[in-house]
Design an enzyme around this catalytic site. Structure first.
Site, short mmCIF file in Angstrom:
data_model
loop_
_atom_site.label_atom_id
_atom_site.label_comp_id
_atom_site.label_asym_id
_atom_site.label_seq_id
_atom_site.Cartn_x
_atom_site.Cartn_y
_atom_site.Cartn_z
N LYS A 131 11.44 -17.10 15.77
CA LYS A 131 12.73 -17.06 15.05
C LYS A 131 13.45 -15.75 15.38
O LYS A 131 13.68 -14.89 14.52
CB LYS A 131 12.49 -17.20 13.55
CG LYS A 131 11.96 -18.58 13.17
CD LYS A 131 11.72 -18.71 11.68
CE LYS A 131 11.18 -20.09 11.34
NZ LYS A 131 10.73 -20.20 9.94
N GLY A 140 4.49 -18.07 7.87
CA GLY A 140 3.76 -19.33 7.86
C GLY A 140 2.87 -19.47 9.08
O GLY A 140 1.68 -19.77 8.98
N1 LIG Z 1 6.70 -16.49 24.02
C1 LIG Z 1 6.95 -17.46 23.16
N2 LIG Z 1 7.83 -18.44 23.47
C2 LIG Z 1 8.08 -19.43 22.59
N3 LIG Z 1 7.53 -19.53 21.36
C3 LIG Z 1 6.66 -18.58 21.01
C4 LIG Z 1 6.33 -17.50 21.86
N4 LIG Z 1 5.44 -16.72 21.23
C5 LIG Z 1 5.22 -17.28 20.02
N5 LIG Z 1 5.93 -18.41 19.88
C6 LIG Z 1 5.93 -19.35 18.73
O1 LIG Z 1 6.38 -18.70 17.57
C7 LIG Z 1 6.06 -19.56 16.48
C8 LIG Z 1 6.00 -18.77 15.20
O2 LIG Z 1 7.21 -18.05 15.01
P1 LIG Z 1 7.78 -17.68 13.58
O3 LIG Z 1 8.12 -18.93 12.83
O4 LIG Z 1 8.87 -16.69 13.82
O5 LIG Z 1 6.54 -16.96 12.88
P2 LIG Z 1 6.11 -16.94 11.32
O6 LIG Z 1 6.08 -18.38 10.84
O7 LIG Z 1 4.77 -16.32 11.30
O8 LIG Z 1 7.16 -16.14 10.62
C9 LIG Z 1 4.75 -20.21 16.87
O9 LIG Z 1 4.86 -21.60 16.68
C10 LIG Z 1 4.55 -19.83 18.34
O10 LIG Z 1 4.17 -20.92 19.16
O1 LIG Z 2 8.47 -20.77 7.54
C1 LIG Z 2 9.24 -20.07 6.89
O2 LIG Z 2 9.57 -18.81 7.25
P1 LIG Z 2 8.72 -17.85 8.26
O3 LIG Z 2 8.53 -18.60 9.57
O4 LIG Z 2 9.61 -16.65 8.43
O5 LIG Z 2 7.43 -17.52 7.58
C2 LIG Z 2 9.86 -20.53 5.59
O6 LIG Z 2 9.35 -21.79 5.20
C3 LIG Z 2 11.38 -20.55 5.71
O7 LIG Z 2 11.76 -21.50 6.68
P2 LIG Z 2 13.15 -21.33 7.46
O8 LIG Z 2 13.05 -20.10 8.33
O9 LIG Z 2 13.32 -22.61 8.24
O10 LIG Z 2 14.23 -21.16 6.40
#
Ligand SMILES: Nc1ncnc2c1ncn2[C@@H]1O[C@H](COP(=O)(O)OP(=O)(O)O)[C@@H](O)[C@H]1O
Ligand SMILES: O=C(OP(=O)(O)O)[C@H](O)COP(=O)(O)O
Length: 410
Positions: free
Chosen positions: A203, A367
């Site tokens: 993200k 998550g």
């Molecule tokens: N280099 C990359 N290119 C694309 N996706 C990636 C890369 N590194 C990690 N990811 C993906 O990032 C996702 C998690 O990102 P994010 O939702 O931001 O983390 P979190 O849920 O812990 O906040 C994982 O599904 C993983 O596969």
């Molecule tokens: O997975 C979430 O956030 P996170 O990937 O930052 O931990 C929350 O459920 C919020 O989801 P959203 O980033 O689609 O609003």
């Protein structure tokens, strides 16, 4: 903020906004951490005789039903986890404010629990238009007498069920939000130094903005995952077909410059694991990836993990940290070919020892990051805290007013 103890819940319909956004492989839940985290508040309400209406989002559907984002598998797992307190079953409403939701909520007995379908199947949930969100919140409000906010992972979202609905009902914070805020507050007060922050994940556009603030707090910022390529690009390197937030490159260049002025160390990958395309996460078949220097990613190849030299570097940069906050996997950990970076950072957190002695205080947020730690076989209890929110905890650390917390204040 009021807590559940301040509410008279017996016989009342209590709307619980949880974050049950769990990773799915088809209809199989690959990590149920967020459901387990939601259980204590739901169980307490049910045992106090409330009629509990649980609601959540899952994934990012675009305001209309999409079967792959249905919460149906979550209802089943929630029932199993609640066990005898609900007779092992959570009634599932196949819509959010329609006939199924009204009928399911209407037939709830005291102590019963229902889960509504994905809130984001309704465009009103995430609308930027206050009136559209408000109209959806009005519909949700008809389903309940009281509101409990307990979806910490979504409190940074100004969404109808998070922000507008509590304004329409007597409300309180659930136990999960209280716990999360209690732990994260420690990181906004006097942290033990060195303080290292590790950022990765996918993200990127959501989370790049927090770096501006983190630079004034942390001593070291380690960047991996999909986040790394915008930094490498800002340093003038080509990144092939890797995840890139092109419009943020100038801002990132600014962060790197300011970090030098502030004496904050940015740690970027020195090598990366690349492949021609994103791996098939279902098949998990070997993809034959190769490792290349981070400043020499060939055109057409995609960076999917930090490489082995980067793993060593990151472990070394964490080894003497006294406080570590980590959000975002270092690679596509869901595939075994790209899990090494995430595993190395998780191990780095566990091995870190403060210069003054004693284990570092470690917080893992998000998550997918929390799921990664468990799916890669680490003992979740070995970390200081595993937060259910990634973006939410980052914005909390930033000192921002989070819509879902502000809405719970009296
Ligand atoms: N280099 C990359 N290119 C694309 N996706 C990636 C890369 N590194 C990690 N990811 C993906 O990032 C996702 C998690 O990102 P994010 O939702 O931001 O983390 P979190 O849920 O812990 O906040 C994982 O599904 C993983 O596969
Ligand atoms: O997975 C979430 O956030 P996170 O990937 O930052 O931990 C929350 O459920 C919020 O989801 P959203 O980033 O689609 O609003």
């Amino acid at each position: 903020m009021k807590t559940i103890d301040d509410l008279q819940v017996a016989g009342k319909r209590v709307f619980v906004r949880a974050d049950l956004n769990v990773p799915l492989d088809g209809t199989t839940i690959t990590d149920d951490g967020r459901i387990r985290a939601a259980v204590p508040t739901i169980r307490r309400l049910a045992e106090a005789g409330a009629r509990v209406v649980v609601a959540s989002h899952l994934g990012r559907p675009k305001g209309a039903p999409e079967q792959q984002f249905s919460l149906a598998p979550v209802a089943q797992r929630l029932g199993e986890l609640l066990g005898t307190s609900v007779g092992g079953e959570v009634a599932f409403a196949t819509d959010t404010v329609g006939d199924s939701a009204k009928a399911t909520v209407g037939s709830l007995a005291d102590g019963g629990v229902t889960l509504l379908e994905n809130l984001r199947f309704n465009a009103g949930e995430t609308s930027k238009d206050d009136a559209v969100r408000g109209a959806f919140a009005d519909e949700l409000a008809q389903l309940a007498d009281l509101y409990v906010g307990d979806g910490f992972g979504a409190v940074h979202r100004k969404h109808a069920s998070v922000y507008d609905l509590p304004a329409r009902l007597p409300h309180a914070a659930g136990g999960l939000i209280a716990t999360e805020v209690g732990v994260l507050r420690k990181l906004t007060e006097d942290v033990r130094r060195p303080y290292a922050v590790v950022l990765g994940g996918a993200k990127v556009s959501d989370k790049l903005g927090v770096i501006d603030h983190l630079m004034t707090k942390a001593d070291r910022i380690l960047i991996g995952g999909g986040m790394a390529y915008t930094f490498l690009k800002a340093q003038g390197h080509e990144v092939g077909s890797s995840l890139l937030q092109e419009d943020q490159v100038p801002a990132v260049r600014g962060y790197l410059k300011r970090a030098k002025e502030l004496g904050v160390e940015f740690v970027l990958p020195v090598d990366v694991v690349v492949a021609p395309s994103f791996p098939d996460l279902k098949a998990k078949a070997p993809t034959g990836p190769e490792t290349v220097a981070a400043d020499a990613i060939p055109a057409g190849l995609m960076g999917l993990d930090i490489g082995p030299r980067s793993c060593e570097l990151y472990a070394a940069k964490l080894a003497d940290a006294a406080t570590i906050f980590w959000n975002g996997p270092m690679g596509v950990f869901e595939h075994p070919d790209y899990a090494a970076g995430t595993r190395a950072v998780a191990q780095g957190l566990l091995d870190a020892e403060a210069p003054s002695g004693g284990a570092a205080f470690t917080v893992v947020g998000g998550g997918d990051s929390a799921a990664a730690v468990r799916l890669l076989g680490f003992d979740e209890n070995a970390f200081g805290h595993i937060s259910t929110g990634g973006g939410a905890s980052l914005e909390y650390l930033e000192g921002k007013t989070l819509p879902g917390l502000a809405a719970l204040e009296d």
